[in-house]
Design a protein around this motif. Sequence first.
Motif, PDB file in Angstrom:
ATOM      1  N   TRP A   1      60.385  -3.555  38.593  1.00  0.00           N
ATOM      2  CA  TRP A   1      60.370  -1.994  37.621  1.00  0.00           C
ATOM      3  C   TRP A   1      60.913  -2.606  36.144  1.00  0.00           C
ATOM      4  O   TRP A   1      61.133  -3.532  35.815  1.00  0.00           O
ATOM      5  CB  TRP A   1      62.288  -1.668  38.077  1.00  0.00           C
ATOM      6  CG  TRP A   1      62.392  -0.909  39.037  1.00  0.00           C
ATOM      7  CD1 TRP A   1      62.442  -1.781  40.862  1.00  0.00           C
ATOM      8  CD2 TRP A   1      62.578  -0.001  39.881  1.00  0.00           C
ATOM      9  NE1 TRP A   1      62.367  -1.438  42.296  1.00  0.00           N
ATOM     10  CE2 TRP A   1      62.748   0.143  41.486  1.00  0.00           C
ATOM     11  CE3 TRP A   1      62.656   1.039  38.886  1.00  0.00           C
ATOM     12  CZ2 TRP A   1      62.389   1.379  41.406  1.00  0.00           C
ATOM     13  CZ3 TRP A   1      63.038   2.267  39.729  1.00  0.00           C
ATOM     14  CH2 TRP A   1      63.120   2.276  41.264  1.00  0.00           C
TER      15      TRP A   1
ATOM     16  N   GLU B   1      62.708  -1.689  32.558  1.00  0.00           N
ATOM     17  CA  GLU B   1      63.807  -0.339  31.795  1.00  0.00           C
ATOM     18  C   GLU B   1      63.451   0.976  31.910  1.00  0.00           C
ATOM     19  O   GLU B   1      64.204   2.022  31.377  1.00  0.00           O
ATOM     20  CB  GLU B   1      64.953  -1.386  31.064  1.00  0.00           C
ATOM     21  CG  GLU B   1      65.959  -0.837  30.894  1.00  0.00           C
ATOM     22  CD  GLU B   1      67.665  -0.917  30.476  1.00  0.00           C
ATOM     23  OE1 GLU B   1      68.339  -1.061  30.108  1.00  0.00           O
ATOM     24  OE2 GLU B   1      67.255  -2.187  30.398  1.00  0.00           O
TER      25      GLU B   1
ATOM     26  N   SER C   1      68.513  -4.849  39.918  1.00  0.00           N
ATOM     27  CA  SER C   1      69.019  -5.583  39.457  1.00  0.00           C
ATOM     28  C   SER C   1      68.546  -6.838  40.009  1.00  0.00           C
ATOM     29  O   SER C   1      69.001  -7.102  40.988  1.00  0.00           O
ATOM     30  CB  SER C   1      69.924  -5.472  38.045  1.00  0.00           C
ATOM     31  OG  SER C   1      69.470  -5.203  36.932  1.00  0.00           O
TER      32      SER C   1
ATOM     33  N   VAL D   1      68.143   0.794  38.052  1.00  0.00           N
ATOM     34  CA  VAL D   1      68.095  -0.201  37.208  1.00  0.00           C
ATOM     35  C   VAL D   1      68.936  -1.369  37.767  1.00  0.00           C
ATOM     36  O   VAL D   1      69.382  -2.155  37.524  1.00  0.00           O
ATOM     37  CB  VAL D   1      67.937   0.193  35.874  1.00  0.00           C
ATOM     38  CG1 VAL D   1      67.270   1.161  35.573  1.00  0.00           C
ATOM     39  CG2 VAL D   1      69.621   0.799  35.055  1.00  0.00           C
TER      40      VAL D   1
ATOM     41  N   VAL E   1      72.539  -5.765  33.667  1.00  0.00           N
ATOM     42  CA  VAL E   1      70.397  -5.665  34.032  1.00  0.00           C
ATOM     43  C   VAL E   1      69.625  -6.744  33.428  1.00  0.00           C
ATOM     44  O   VAL E   1      69.091  -7.036  32.958  1.00  0.00           O
ATOM     45  CB  VAL E   1      70.091  -4.170  33.190  1.00  0.00           C
ATOM     46  CG1 VAL E   1      68.586  -3.801  33.679  1.00  0.00           C
ATOM     47  CG2 VAL E   1      71.022  -3.020  33.608  1.00  0.00           C
TER      48      VAL E   1
END
Length: 228
Positions: free
Chosen positions: A64, A66, A44, A40, A130
């Motif tokens: 993506w 989380e 990012s 992650v 993130v």
Amino acid sequence: MTWAKDWVRSSPGTHIWLLVIGITSLVIAAASEGLGQFLVHRTSSNIHELNEHPLPSLLISGFWIERPESFLLYAVMFELLHANVERWTGTARWLLTVGGAHIAATLASQELVLLAIEGHRLPRSMTHVVDIGVSYGLAAAAGVLTYRLRPPWRYGYLAGVLVFFGVPLLTGATFTDFGHAIALVMGFAAWPLTPAAAEELPPEDGTGPTDRAAGPPPEQRPESPQER
């Protein structure tokens, strides 16, 4: 299940995107805690990654989420927002709108983080925050969908959208809330790309019904037996 196949075929971009998110969510769920954190952070679009890998981080971060357990919620939101907007505007215009909003909102929100770090309002560790997800694209799709609805439903929907995104912005906003606001505004600004805008354009030749009715009536001739 013909209707389901037709629905997927009518919004291919939405469902390809959703499929990729499903795959990456399975990867996160199956990975160890350390590997999951590495993935992650590596995918990012934070300040560090934008400086090191600007284009990949901008693109990959949109595939993506989380928390893999949120995938079903995102799937519902994709069907309600993205799929309807893509079917209505076409894949190319939908992708231009949501992709542009994702990129613009990401860059603007991270610029806000950078300014806060330089002003000593945020710690320098925020350069590695993130910053992944699909919410900026969803916010843009929510804005575009406003024009799909007919009054009075449009006004109720618009009020709900403004409250949903506006309240967090006005009460202790984070950089993500700021990004959502930018993406939503870009969705509203995509009005010229929608079929509704094309329907409201005046005729180019100036010979609409009103123009024809304004002139004098044509000269009437007696009808002959051969003419009908």
